[in-house]
Motif scaffolding. Sequence first.
Motif, PDB file in Angstrom:
ATOM      1  N   ILE A   1      55.584  38.281  21.551  1.00  0.00           N
ATOM      2  CA  ILE A   1      55.594  38.695  22.956  1.00  0.00           C
ATOM      3  C   ILE A   1      56.438  37.716  23.765  1.00  0.00           C
ATOM      4  O   ILE A   1      56.220  36.496  23.693  1.00  0.00           O
TER       5      ILE A   1
ATOM      6  N   VAL B   1      56.981  38.411  29.703  1.00  0.00           N
ATOM      7  CA  VAL B   1      55.948  39.239  30.346  1.00  0.00           C
ATOM      8  C   VAL B   1      55.470  38.512  31.602  1.00  0.00           C
ATOM      9  O   VAL B   1      55.246  37.303  31.556  1.00  0.00           O
TER      10      VAL B   1
ATOM     11  N   VAL C   1      52.708  38.394  33.028  1.00  0.00           N
ATOM     12  CA  VAL C   1      51.252  38.282  33.081  1.00  0.00           C
ATOM     13  C   VAL C   1      50.836  37.034  32.306  1.00  0.00           C
ATOM     14  O   VAL C   1      51.582  36.548  31.463  1.00  0.00           O
TER      15      VAL C   1
ATOM     16  N   ARG D   1      49.493  34.593  24.315  1.00  0.00           N
ATOM     17  CA  ARG D   1      50.335  35.086  23.211  1.00  0.00           C
ATOM     18  C   ARG D   1      51.822  35.107  23.554  1.00  0.00           C
ATOM     19  O   ARG D   1      52.644  35.386  22.693  1.00  0.00           O
TER      20      ARG D   1
ATOM     21  N   MET E   1      57.677  43.047  28.840  1.00  0.00           N
ATOM     22  CA  MET E   1      57.510  43.815  30.077  1.00  0.00           C
ATOM     23  C   MET E   1      58.714  43.549  30.975  1.00  0.00           C
ATOM     24  O   MET E   1      58.630  43.694  32.187  1.00  0.00           O
TER      25      MET E   1
ATOM     26  N   GLY F   1      49.574  44.715  31.493  1.00  0.00           N
ATOM     27  CA  GLY F   1      49.692  43.961  30.249  1.00  0.00           C
ATOM     28  C   GLY F   1      48.757  44.500  29.175  1.00  0.00           C
ATOM     29  O   GLY F   1      47.822  45.255  29.458  1.00  0.00           O
TER      30      GLY F   1
ATOM     31  N   GLY G   1      46.787  43.373  25.183  1.00  0.00           N
ATOM     32  CA  GLY G   1      45.960  42.287  24.671  1.00  0.00           C
ATOM     33  C   GLY G   1      44.616  42.194  25.365  1.00  0.00           C
ATOM     34  O   GLY G   1      44.022  41.119  25.433  1.00  0.00           O
TER      35      GLY G   1
ATOM     36  N   ARG H   1      40.085  45.652  24.753  1.00  0.00           N
ATOM     37  CA  ARG H   1      39.199  46.748  25.162  1.00  0.00           C
ATOM     38  C   ARG H   1      39.599  48.052  24.464  1.00  0.00           C
ATOM     39  O   ARG H   1      40.785  48.381  24.382  1.00  0.00           O
TER      40      ARG H   1
ATOM     41  N   ALA I   1      46.268  51.253  19.706  1.00  0.00           N
ATOM     42  CA  ALA I   1      45.999  49.839  20.014  1.00  0.00           C
ATOM     43  C   ALA I   1      44.864  49.759  21.037  1.00  0.00           C
ATOM     44  O   ALA I   1      44.458  50.761  21.614  1.00  0.00           O
ATOM     45  N   GLY I   2      44.393  48.544  21.245  1.00  0.00           N
ATOM     46  CA  GLY I   2      43.383  48.321  22.270  1.00  0.00           C
ATOM     47  C   GLY I   2      42.015  48.072  21.682  1.00  0.00           C
ATOM     48  O   GLY I   2      41.323  49.003  21.283  1.00  0.00           O
ATOM     49  N   GLY I   3      41.646  46.805  21.591  1.00  0.00           N
ATOM     50  CA  GLY I   3      40.287  46.450  21.190  1.00  0.00           C
ATOM     51  C   GLY I   3      39.963  46.702  19.737  1.00  0.00           C
ATOM     52  O   GLY I   3      38.790  46.734  19.349  1.00  0.00           O
ATOM     53  N   LEU I   4      41.001  46.888  18.902  1.00  0.00           N
ATOM     54  CA  LEU I   4      40.708  47.115  17.480  1.00  0.00           C
ATOM     55  C   LEU I   4      40.306  45.798  16.818  1.00  0.00           C
ATOM     56  O   LEU I   4      40.773  44.716  17.200  1.00  0.00           O
TER      57      LEU I   4
ATOM     58  N   SER J   1      44.225  40.516  19.972  1.00  0.00           N
ATOM     59  CA  SER J   1      43.097  39.600  20.173  1.00  0.00           C
ATOM     60  C   SER J   1      41.964  39.791  19.161  1.00  0.00           C
ATOM     61  O   SER J   1      41.199  38.854  18.908  1.00  0.00           O
TER      62      SER J   1
HETATM   63  O1  LIG Z   1      48.755  40.770  23.888  1.00  0.00           O
HETATM   64  C1  LIG Z   1      49.130  40.438  25.000  1.00  0.00           C
HETATM   65  O2  LIG Z   1      48.702  39.419  25.570  1.00  0.00           O
HETATM   66  C2  LIG Z   1      50.134  41.287  25.758  1.00  0.00           C
HETATM   67  C3  LIG Z   1      50.509  40.910  27.041  1.00  0.00           C
HETATM   68  C4  LIG Z   1      51.428  41.673  27.745  1.00  0.00           C
HETATM   69  C5  LIG Z   1      51.967  42.811  27.190  1.00  0.00           C
HETATM   70  C6  LIG Z   1      51.604  43.194  25.906  1.00  0.00           C
HETATM   71  C7  LIG Z   1      50.674  42.457  25.186  1.00  0.00           C
HETATM   72  N1  LIG Z   1      50.257  42.843  23.926  1.00  0.00           N
HETATM   73  C8  LIG Z   1      50.823  43.974  23.273  1.00  0.00           C
HETATM   74  C9  LIG Z   1      50.198  44.459  22.021  1.00  0.00           C
HETATM   75  O3  LIG Z   1      50.874  45.165  21.265  1.00  0.00           O
HETATM   76  C10 LIG Z   1      48.758  44.207  21.704  1.00  0.00           C
HETATM   77  O4  LIG Z   1      48.624  44.116  20.326  1.00  0.00           O
HETATM   78  C11 LIG Z   1      47.947  45.392  22.212  1.00  0.00           C
HETATM   79  O5  LIG Z   1      47.952  45.368  23.598  1.00  0.00           O
HETATM   80  C12 LIG Z   1      46.491  45.346  21.700  1.00  0.00           C
HETATM   81  O6  LIG Z   1      45.855  44.173  22.081  1.00  0.00           O
HETATM   82  P1  LIG Z   1      44.321  43.902  21.680  1.00  0.00           P
HETATM   83  O7  LIG Z   1      43.476  44.817  22.488  1.00  0.00           O
HETATM   84  O8  LIG Z   1      44.101  42.474  22.016  1.00  0.00           O
HETATM   85  O9  LIG Z   1      44.216  44.153  20.203  1.00  0.00           O
END
Ligand SMILES: O=C(O)c1ccccc1NCC(=O)[C@H](O)[C@H](O)COP(=O)(O)O
Length: 218
Positions: free
Chosen positions: A30, A33, A35, A39, A64, A137, A139, A142, A163-166, A187
């Motif tokens: 990453i 970004v 934010v 990471r 981003m 953003g 990560g 959730r 993606a998201g909270g896996l 995360s």
């Molecule tokens: O992971 C970050 O901190 C992040 C920040 C800003 C833009 C994108 C970001 N991550 C992108 C991803 O592909 C993550 O793997 C995805 O959002 C899933 O994250 P998580 O819920 O922590 O598995």
Amino acid sequence: MTVRVKICGLTRERDLETAVEAGADAIGVIADVPVETPREVPVDRAADLLASAPPFVTTVLVTMADGGERIEELVETVEPDVLQFHGDGDADELGDLCARIDSDLLFAVGADDASSLSRYDGVVDAFLVDTPAVDGGGGTGRTHDWERTGAASADLDSPVVLAGGLTPENVESAIDAADPFGVDVASGVEADGGIKDGDAVRSFVARAKRHHRTEVTT
Ligand SMILES: O=C(O)c1ccccc1NCC(=O)[C@H](O)[C@H](O)COP(=O)(O)O
């Protein structure tokens, strides 16, 4: 079909090696970004990390960054196989972006906007459906309604990455519910912000890849 796995938000070579050894298909770093995230790495570090990936592993730059010119510059510097873009753009703008860059475009869409995916189908190379933060953003760690994402993706030509909270514990249920082309985690396999937990990475990849989907009926 075997689900593809992307391990995202790598900040260290040793975590990248762990992900590759575990069998990850794609690894993400990453950069640029606006934010706060543990990471994010500087652009030159992103280039070094991705350059250390072996052949047959897809390298992904997550950004981003604002504006086609800046994104083009990032792609020229980092040379990822895939550019994962978290940002806005109508279909014409995204089409222009695809034409400008040498990488494939993975367009990140919030799960609440998943019904709009068909607008960009065939314009971008693939979608990542995530649970974004209010600032856009990722990560967040959730989850969202996987079945709804699955329904919104079912008729698309472009592959969809969930993606998201896996986590290692929920990834099989997520695959059953959404039937994605791939899954992505940041995360959910960390020991600390930006630092991966080797056991969690191995478990996530193994469970996602060996899982044979059973359709969820409601
Ligand atoms: O992971 C970050 O901190 C992040 C920040 C800003 C833009 C994108 C970001 N991550 C992108 C991803 O592909 C993550 O793997 C995805 O959002 C899933 O994250 P998580 O819920 O922590 O598995």
